[in-house]
Enzyme design. Structure first.
Site, short mmCIF file in Angstrom:
data_model
loop_
_atom_site.label_atom_id
_atom_site.label_comp_id
_atom_site.label_asym_id
_atom_site.label_seq_id
_atom_site.Cartn_x
_atom_site.Cartn_y
_atom_site.Cartn_z
N TYR A 1 3.36 1.69 16.68
CA TYR A 1 4.51 1.60 16.93
C TYR A 1 5.86 0.27 17.42
CZ TYR A 1 2.05 5.65 16.56
OH TYR A 1 1.04 6.52 15.76
N ALA B 1 -1.78 17.58 10.52
CA ALA B 1 -2.06 17.70 11.68
C ALA B 1 -3.33 18.91 12.25
CB ALA B 1 -0.43 18.50 12.37
N ASP C 1 1.59 1.00 25.31
CA ASP C 1 1.26 1.73 23.96
C ASP C 1 1.09 -0.19 23.78
OD1 ASP C 1 3.20 2.98 22.19
OD2 ASP C 1 3.02 0.85 21.22
N SER D 1 0.78 -0.56 -0.17
CA SER D 1 0.09 0.10 0.18
C SER D 1 1.25 1.16 0.49
CB SER D 1 -0.90 0.15 1.41
OG SER D 1 -0.05 0.04 2.91
N GLU E 1 1.35 5.54 0.78
CA GLU E 1 0.89 6.46 1.19
C GLU E 1 1.43 8.01 1.19
OE1 GLU E 1 0.78 6.29 5.93
OE2 GLU E 1 1.48 8.19 5.33
N HIS F 1 5.85 4.23 20.77
CA HIS F 1 4.98 5.95 21.02
C HIS F 1 5.53 6.27 21.89
CE1 HIS F 1 2.79 9.36 20.76
NE2 HIS F 1 2.56 9.15 19.63
N PHE G 1 12.82 13.50 10.80
CA PHE G 1 11.48 13.02 11.10
C PHE G 1 11.75 11.79 12.23
CE2 PHE G 1 9.64 13.11 7.18
CZ PHE G 1 9.81 14.64 6.90
N GLN H 1 16.45 14.95 6.43
CA GLN H 1 15.33 15.06 6.79
C GLN H 1 14.45 13.31 7.14
OE1 GLN H 1 12.62 15.00 3.47
NE2 GLN H 1 10.97 16.55 3.73
N ASP I 1 -1.71 14.22 15.80
CA ASP I 1 -1.09 15.17 16.93
C ASP I 1 -1.15 16.76 16.31
OD1 ASP I 1 0.87 13.44 17.73
OD2 ASP I 1 2.02 14.13 15.46
N HIS J 1 3.54 -1.40 3.67
CA HIS J 1 3.08 -0.09 3.40
C HIS J 1 3.94 1.06 3.74
CE1 HIS J 1 -0.09 3.19 4.06
NE2 HIS J 1 0.53 3.97 4.87
P1 FAD Z 1 -2.51 6.23 19.73
O1 FAD Z 1 -3.23 5.04 18.88
O2 FAD Z 1 -3.77 6.52 20.13
O3 FAD Z 1 -1.89 6.01 20.28
C1 FAD Z 1 -0.78 5.68 20.04
C2 FAD Z 1 0.72 5.34 20.85
O4 FAD Z 1 0.96 6.27 22.70
C3 FAD Z 1 -0.45 4.57 22.19
O5 FAD Z 1 0.06 3.71 21.88
C4 FAD Z 1 -0.36 5.34 24.06
O6 FAD Z 1 -0.09 4.45 24.91
C5 FAD Z 1 0.64 6.24 23.46
N1 FAD Z 1 -0.87 7.80 24.05
C6 FAD Z 1 -1.69 8.17 22.68
N2 FAD Z 1 -2.36 9.24 23.61
C7 FAD Z 1 -1.57 9.39 24.93
C8 FAD Z 1 -1.58 10.04 26.11
N3 FAD Z 1 -2.66 11.04 25.84
N4 FAD Z 1 -0.77 9.76 26.91
C9 FAD Z 1 0.12 9.11 27.47
N5 FAD Z 1 0.63 8.14 26.09
C10 FAD Z 1 -0.58 8.32 24.99
N6 FAD Z 1 -0.32 11.83 11.88
C11 FAD Z 1 -1.76 12.66 11.34
O7 FAD Z 1 -2.09 14.50 12.07
N7 FAD Z 1 -2.18 12.90 10.14
C12 FAD Z 1 -2.05 11.06 9.45
O8 FAD Z 1 -2.52 11.16 8.45
C13 FAD Z 1 -1.21 9.91 10.23
N8 FAD Z 1 -0.81 9.57 9.83
C14 FAD Z 1 -0.65 8.68 10.16
C15 FAD Z 1 0.14 7.46 9.82
C16 FAD Z 1 0.55 5.62 9.88
C17 FAD Z 1 0.67 4.96 9.52
C18 FAD Z 1 1.02 6.76 11.66
C19 FAD Z 1 1.95 5.29 12.20
C20 FAD Z 1 0.94 7.96 12.14
C21 FAD Z 1 0.22 8.47 11.14
N9 FAD Z 1 -0.02 10.04 11.54
C22 FAD Z 1 -0.64 10.96 11.32
C23 FAD Z 1 1.22 10.53 13.09
C24 FAD Z 1 0.09 9.81 14.56
O9 FAD Z 1 -1.19 10.65 14.16
C25 FAD Z 1 0.79 10.90 15.56
O10 FAD Z 1 1.83 9.37 16.10
C26 FAD Z 1 0.06 9.76 16.74
O11 FAD Z 1 1.16 11.01 17.70
C27 FAD Z 1 -0.36 9.53 17.60
O12 FAD Z 1 -1.32 9.07 16.96
P2 FAD Z 1 -2.05 7.86 16.81
O13 FAD Z 1 -3.40 7.40 16.35
O14 FAD Z 1 -1.25 6.64 16.25
O15 FAD Z 1 -2.40 7.68 18.30
#
Ligand code: FAD
Length: 304
Positions: A153, A56, A166, A20, A22, A157, A224, A220, A114, A273
């Site tokens: 992750y 974001a 996590d 896939s 992205e 994360h 990241f 870069q 984020d 991916h």
């Molecule tokens: P979650 O799955 O909710 O959390 C990830 C981990 O962080 C959890 O396991 C948890 O333990 C920990 N965690 C979460 N919240 C908290 C908290 N409040 N306190 C303590 N621990 C916590 N970002 C964008 O903005 N747009 C995108 O399109 C985008 N696409 C992505 C695609 C992929 C495949 C990946 C891997 C990341 C992407 N991201 C994107 C980044 C992502 O939004 C960030 O990594 C964000 O920080 C966490 O979102 P998540 O859904 O992974 O969080």
């Protein structure tokens, strides 16, 4: 074009490798045209889906939808819209889910996201919104029959206290109905294998698809990596230190990512991916290298 991906029936019978891809939404009409060309060049690999990120804090909501609609109309590839729930009321997020459905988009990559200030800014769950990614998955499921991918992750994360915390979130997302998890990119493949062991030990059974980041620009990508807690092994750094022209850097990037996907393939991985950074040559070269590996050809990549 690689034989491996030339015909999906053959591909499924012989080795079942699926990729896939992205992309991020284009900012201008011109960039959008270039993006479509890039997607078309990668379409020959018959991806399981191509996805478009959501900026974001939801900053690209309209551009994400426009880009998805255009890719779907002009390439007929399956598309997946990313969606985050950070800084948004539930009604706003639900409106995007419904807009995806109305546009015929049945695949969503569901994320917490984020804050607009970027990685590292403190996450505050919105008062009237979805609390986290698991809550969002449940919300999407409640609104329709979507195929849902979530994040994972391998190096945990950066906000997670430890791997247990996590994995609690990954388990919650799987329980809420996620179909698969796409991982953050990694370069030390041992982290991925250890993570698969942890996921299995935790009883999580959804597929974990490795996220592959071919290195277009080492500086870069290192930036990241630092922001998202991905290890950049010193041996990897040295391989790029030694390169002083674009051609050599490209060859090194192909070699690094090809070695990674081949190692993963040889250890049973069949889905990948790719973080394309909206460019096709590196990703295509890596998939072609994998196809040659599957045909039993010796890869001449060690020299790069
Ligand atoms: P979650 O799955 O909710 O959390 C990830 C981990 O962080 C959890 O396991 C948890 O333990 C920990 N965690 C979460 N919240 C908290 C908290 N409040 N306190 C303590 N621990 C916590 N970002 C964008 O903005 N747009 C995108 O399109 C985008 N696409 C992505 C695609 C992929 C495949 C990946 C891997 C990341 C992407 N991201 C994107 C980044 C992502 O939004 C960030 O990594 C964000 O920080 C966490 O979102 P998540 O859904 O992974 O969080």
């Amino acid at each position: 074009m690689s034989d491996m991906f030339a015909n999906s029936n053959q591909a499924h019978q012989s080795n079942e490798v699926r990729a896939s891809f992205e992309f991020f939404p284009a900012k201008t009409d011109q960039a959008s045209d270039r993006l479509i060309e890039t997607v078309e060049r990668l379409a020959v690999y018959e991806p399981a889906f191509v996805s478009v990120t959501y900026g974001a804090g939801g900053s690209t909501r309209d551009r994400t939808l426009d880009t998805l609609t255009r890719i779907a109309a002009e390439t007929a590839l399956p598309v997946a819209g990313h969606l985050t729930c950070v800084d948004a009321a539930r009604a706003q997020v639900d409106a995007v889910i419904d807009a995806y459905a109305a546009a015929g988009i049945r695949r969503i990559v569901a994320l917490r996201g984020d804050p607009r200030e970027g990685v590292g800014a403190k996450y505050v769950p919105p008062v009237d919104g979805y609390r986290n990614a698991a809550d969002l998955v449940a919300g999407i499921k409640a609104r329709g029959n979507f195929d849902i991918s979530v994040s994972a992750y391998p190096e945990k994360h950066p906000e997670s206290a430890d791997f247990d915390a996590d994995l609690d979130m990954l388990a919650a997302k799987a329980d809420a109905g996620a179909d698969r998890a796409l991982t953050q990119f990694f370069f030390n493949t041992d982290h991925f294998y250890r993570y698969l062991d942890r996921v299995a030990a935790r009883g999580i059974s959804i597929p974990i698809v490795p996220g592959i980041m071919p290195i277009g620009n080492f500086t870069q990508v290192s930036r990241f990596a630092t922001a998202c807690g991905t290890e950049v092994p010193s041996a990897l750094q040295r391989r790029f230190d030694d390169q002083d022209d674009d051609e050599a850097r490209f060859a090194t990037s192909v070699a690094v990512a090809s070695e990674q996907v081949i190692d993963l393939y040889d250890n049973g991985v069949r889905q990948f991916h790719f973080y394309t950074m909206n460019k096709s040559p590196l990703v295509a070269a890596v998939l072609d290298a994998l196809a040659r590996h599957l045909r039993g050809e010796t890869l001449d990549i060690a020299a790069a």
